[in-house]
Design a protein around this motif. Sequence first.
Motif, PDB file in Angstrom:
ATOM      1  N   ILE A  91       5.463   3.420  -3.411  1.00 41.60           N
ATOM      2  CA  ILE A  91       5.345   3.116  -4.838  1.00 41.60           C
ATOM      3  C   ILE A  91       5.220   4.411  -5.651  1.00 41.60           C
ATOM      4  O   ILE A  91       5.756   4.546  -6.741  1.00 41.60           O
ATOM      5  N   ILE A 140       7.769   6.532  -8.092  1.00 39.73           N
ATOM      6  CA  ILE A 140       8.042   6.360  -9.524  1.00 39.73           C
ATOM      7  C   ILE A 140       7.668   7.633 -10.276  1.00 39.73           C
ATOM      8  O   ILE A 140       8.187   7.945 -11.345  1.00 39.73           O
ATOM      9  N   ILE A 170       4.841  -0.176 -15.053  1.00 38.79           N
ATOM     10  CA  ILE A 170       5.381  -0.720 -13.784  1.00 38.79           C
ATOM     11  C   ILE A 170       4.681  -0.078 -12.603  1.00 38.79           C
ATOM     12  O   ILE A 170       4.332  -0.736 -11.618  1.00 38.79           O
ATOM     13  N   ASN A 218       9.771  -4.644  -0.948  1.00 32.14           N
ATOM     14  CA  ASN A 218       8.771  -3.568  -1.043  1.00 32.14           C
ATOM     15  C   ASN A 218       9.214  -2.429  -1.962  1.00 32.14           C
ATOM     16  O   ASN A 218       8.491  -1.496  -2.186  1.00 32.14           O
ATOM     17  N   HIS A 219      10.435  -2.495  -2.509  1.00 37.63           N
ATOM     18  CA  HIS A 219      10.777  -1.396  -3.413  1.00 37.63           C
ATOM     19  C   HIS A 219      11.071  -1.903  -4.805  1.00 37.63           C
ATOM     20  O   HIS A 219      11.739  -1.249  -5.568  1.00 37.63           O
ATOM     21  N   HIS A 259       9.423  -2.247  -7.565  1.00 34.99           N
ATOM     22  CA  HIS A 259       9.021  -1.452  -8.734  1.00 34.99           C
ATOM     23  C   HIS A 259       9.880  -0.199  -8.867  1.00 34.99           C
ATOM     24  O   HIS A 259      10.299   0.187  -9.949  1.00 34.99           O
ATOM     25  N   LEU A 260      10.198   0.391  -7.712  1.00 30.16           N
ATOM     26  CA  LEU A 260      10.974   1.635  -7.757  1.00 30.16           C
ATOM     27  C   LEU A 260      12.352   1.357  -8.360  1.00 30.16           C
ATOM     28  O   LEU A 260      12.810   2.034  -9.286  1.00 30.16           O
TER      29      LEU A 260
END
Lengths: 199, 253, 47, 217
Positions: B60, B63, B120, C8-9, C11-12
Amino acid sequence: MLTIQGLSYAYSDRFLFKNLSFDLVPGELIQLKGRNGSGKTTLIKVLCGILKNYEGSISLVNNLDSEGRNEIFYLGHKNALKDNLTVLENLKYDYRSDGIELTRLKENLATLGLENYLFSKVSDLSEGQKRKIILSCFMASNKSIYLLDEPLINLDEESKKIVSSEIENKINGGSSIIFTSHEKNILATKDINLDEYAT
Amino acid sequence: MNKLLDAIKVFYHKLGSYPWFYSISSKLLPIASILAFLFFVIGIIWGIFYSPSDAIQGDIYRIIYMHVPAASVAQSIYFALAIAGFVYVVWKMKMAGLFIKAMAPIGASFTLLALVSGAIWGQPTWGTWWVWDARLTSTLVLLLFYLAIIGLYSSFDNKKSADQAVSILAMVGAINLPIIKKSVDWWNTLHQPSSIRVFEESTISSEMLFPLLVCILAFYLIVFVFGLMAMRAEIATREMNKDWFKKIVINND
Amino acid sequence: MIELIINNHLHLTLVSILTVIVLLINLLMPLIKLNKIKKSLKNIETT
Amino acid sequence: MSFLKNFFSREVLIYSKKSSNVISPVIFFLICITFFPLAVSNDPNELSKLAPGLIWICILLAGMLSIQTIFKEDYDDGSLDLFYVRGFSMLEVVLVKIFVNWIFTALPLILLSCSMVFLLYFPVDKLFNLIGSLFLGTLIISFFGALAGALSLGKNSILASAIMLPLSLPVLILGSSASTYSNENITFFILLLSALLFFSVPIISLACVGAIRLHYE
């Protein structure tokens, strides 16, 4: 043909003018004279239907179509041009120039020297140039009655000549014009001095 | 010594003239955009695919390679606007006014990008999309300052007074922003949201740091390219009726 | 491939799509504005 | 019918060229919203309780900004005189102007209030009710704003907001209570709001026509 009987207009209980009567015959050029505040602009606004609470009668008779309204061309002090729009956009949505194709408007703008300002914003133009945009609508339109409020103000000599000659064509073409101006206009067939009708 | 002064004066004078800037930017643009694109691709690919995943958050945290560059670019564009505002007010250089008008939307869009990517990124780590903490609130205020500049510019009809007003607002905004940031931080310590652990960047390991630096550089290059293009577009709108611009438009395409 | 991204990705990918959108908008706006002006100038010359 | 279409595209063009009319309500709305978490409390469940009321108050205040832009510009530069000369029915002019003003000032705010689900932790299951009541409420507010603007054309603008805010009190009450209910039941308040809308559209637009006429005596 416009006949006016006993027209008087009160502005906050003071009569600007009382029982004014005259006829406007096709092919006639009337100049409204009078000192400032004698109601010249008000009379023009009353004749073209902007101000409604007047006494007396105004009749638009015979050769005007039932509507009668869109046979009148009104040129006021205020330009009614949108500052943040370009000249072309203004002409496209201006209700003085609808029904006239764009090429004629462009010709008139060219004669008045505005040909390369078509895409520039109205806010960038000078007062005289804004005036010329409306005058190009005036030159391109063919209505039967023209009510012009100080048409030649803010104009350079050369444009004044162009507009006066255009006024002359319209007169010979059978439409009638009432205009207000301070200098004497030789073309005027009839003068109305509002001071005589003041209370 | 005075030869140097003359050179600076000539350069300053040239910087202010639109035709010179328009021709220089048309030469500069191709090179800068290729460079920016290259750095962007390298930075992003390196950051997202090849850098190690974080111990706590797994993937995560990647980002960060878009959120942090966007946030830093947003901040520095605003201070660039303030400097341009100062230059306009003091030396009346019309190019500075045009710079503000061209850069403000770019700054606003990157601030929005930073805000939304921050939200996000916050969702998995804090459990909610948005937290009224110090950084996010002051970024929101920064976005409002950008919108105020854009709105103020478009409410003026003639360009000169619009530039003047916008430069004053940019300068005043730049002075207020640190004050707002401090007051929001101080407010934040008062209203410490108990249920949410405020996210603090742990000391970032070097394998993660290098791609981040490349990404930040890429974003600055991208903003430079976008700025050039926006200023050219603005010069076009302002100089549409001038002959030098018509000559350029006619003979080169 | 899509499930891999979704579970699992998410948000990316969301952020990268958003970044691309912002970059595209900033890229296209000035170009459109410039071309509109050039086009309008050209058709003045031709009329 | 062609007049309406032509006039509508004229208004849309005027509004789109001046983006400050769109941006200032947006900034005002966002700033109003950020005041409350900063001043009152940023605790999520407290904010989500306050959210419906806050959104409605800020929408109402943001609606106040656009009062001046509806008629004032056309009145000042003389376009209204032209409409009278050409004999257009002022009712159509007023309706189109109010609708276009609603599209450019209130619609962005409605879209923005969808983001309140994040900023103010507004419960998602009530969002549909909020958006529905906002659609109706902002229309009514635009009509009241237009009336206030028409009445105070020449005068200063404080008078206009002093006219508009009391008029839109029922909208505030109905709207904020409508958006406290979850989506399943279209509540009594939304029906009342739409009744108020259908009641106020004809009456307020006629009142606007009369109010503009006042300035041409």
